[in-house]
Design a protein around this motif. Sequence first.
Motif, PDB file in Angstrom:
ATOM      1  N   HIS A  21       5.004  -6.200  -4.157  1.00 58.16           N
ATOM      2  CA  HIS A  21       5.408  -6.625  -5.511  1.00 58.16           C
ATOM      3  C   HIS A  21       5.048  -5.583  -6.561  1.00 58.16           C
ATOM      4  N   ASP A  54      -3.877  -4.298  -6.755  1.00 61.94           N
ATOM      5  CA  ASP A  54      -2.944  -5.423  -6.552  1.00 61.94           C
ATOM      6  C   ASP A  54      -1.701  -5.213  -7.410  1.00 61.94           C
ATOM      7  N   MET A  55      -0.680  -4.477  -6.931  1.00 63.76           N
ATOM      8  CA  MET A  55      -0.757  -3.727  -5.691  1.00 63.76           C
ATOM      9  C   MET A  55      -0.098  -2.369  -5.834  1.00 63.76           C
ATOM     10  N   GLU A  73       5.794 -11.943  -8.019  1.00 60.89           N
ATOM     11  CA  GLU A  73       4.860 -12.502  -7.033  1.00 60.89           C
ATOM     12  C   GLU A  73       3.690 -13.198  -7.709  1.00 60.89           C
ATOM     13  N   GLU A  74       3.217 -12.609  -8.788  1.00 58.51           N
ATOM     14  CA  GLU A  74       2.014 -13.148  -9.432  1.00 58.51           C
ATOM     15  C   GLU A  74       2.273 -14.475 -10.151  1.00 58.51           C
ATOM     16  N   GLU A  99      -0.175  -6.888   0.388  1.00 58.22           N
ATOM     17  CA  GLU A  99      -1.344  -7.232  -0.431  1.00 58.22           C
ATOM     18  C   GLU A  99      -2.503  -6.346   0.028  1.00 58.22           C
TER      19      GLU A  99
END
Length: 376
Positions: free
Chosen positions: A77, A106-107, A140-141, A165
Amino acid sequence: MDAFLNEKSMLDLLETLVNIDSGSHNKEGVDQVGQKLVPLFQELGFEIKRVKQEEVGDHLIVTHPKKKVASILIVAHMDTVFEKGTVALRPFTIAEGRAYGPGVIDMKASLVSVIYALRYLKEFGSKAYQNVQVILNSDEEIGSVTSREIIETEVKGKSFALIMEPARRDGSLVTERRGSGRFTIEVHGKAAHSGIEPEKGRSAIEELAHKIVKLHELNDHEHGISVNVGIIEGGDAVNTISAMAIGHLDVRVSTLEQAEEVEHKIEEVCASADVNGTEIELTGDMRRPPMLKDKKIEALFNIVKNVGADLGIEIKDTKTGGGSDASFTSAMGIPTIDGLGPIGGNAHSDKEYLEISSLKERTLLLAKVIERLNQK
Ligand SMILES: [Zn+2]
């Protein structure tokens, strides 16, 4: 190896990526990250399909024309949890063997790692890199709300899914994740002055209190179920019976059965009011299914472990409570390994760091894993 995994140039790319604010809601920033990455994939002969988004950054699907149906899917991501302006406050820095900055582990380090692993394979004449499809998603977050479908569509027919990840602090990969859900309980009552005519009021706060107690009774830590009302809102004045109260609920489960069971129980708890005359509106759902270490995942992990052993790296695995896109690919029945990014810690905080020594190491591991999986 050094010619193609040059730490200095990897860190230069990392610096460029970290120094672009790319919080999930910052479409412009996330798109900028994508624009930095696109030419690097194109240089390797990949084609990029852009899945346009209105609210979040565009998702990118990276495929090699020689292998329209690749057998390995990599998911990484581009978004972070940090809001606009974070880079200005604390840009990319290096100190004592660690790199810092928003999203460094991250990331963004993983993005660098993917590029260099593919480049490494190509430069060494391995065609394995062509057998890889990469999804670079942008939300994604915030639960991969718009990219979930893309991931689930593209992973179909793949033999393996590698999720980028970060590796844990001790270098462990992730083979098990709890599933997670988010719910909102909105209670509507009836306002009244609590001194003058309290009998006319219907307290939304009182009703929500009943629900909180009942929901927390669903906790079963021994079996990996956790239910937490983490935020409550409501009330207008201390002498007014509250007309509105809201509770925000986070749920974690260890198995698919638990996910269904807990969701059902939450619905049951919220189906009827304890305080007469109040109404409850429940929204939300289980967002990410759990990732379970089944035989397929175990077999894939053993491959990675053996590749690591050949490189002199001892690879361990662990489980975590947090969700990731690995939950989607593994729930689709595709052997999945997560935590294939470089090593670091303190993600989602201003102390986030990358262990610089792991950048080349884990990139080489990724390249060799791709090579091994290509032979399967
Ligand atoms: Zn992440």
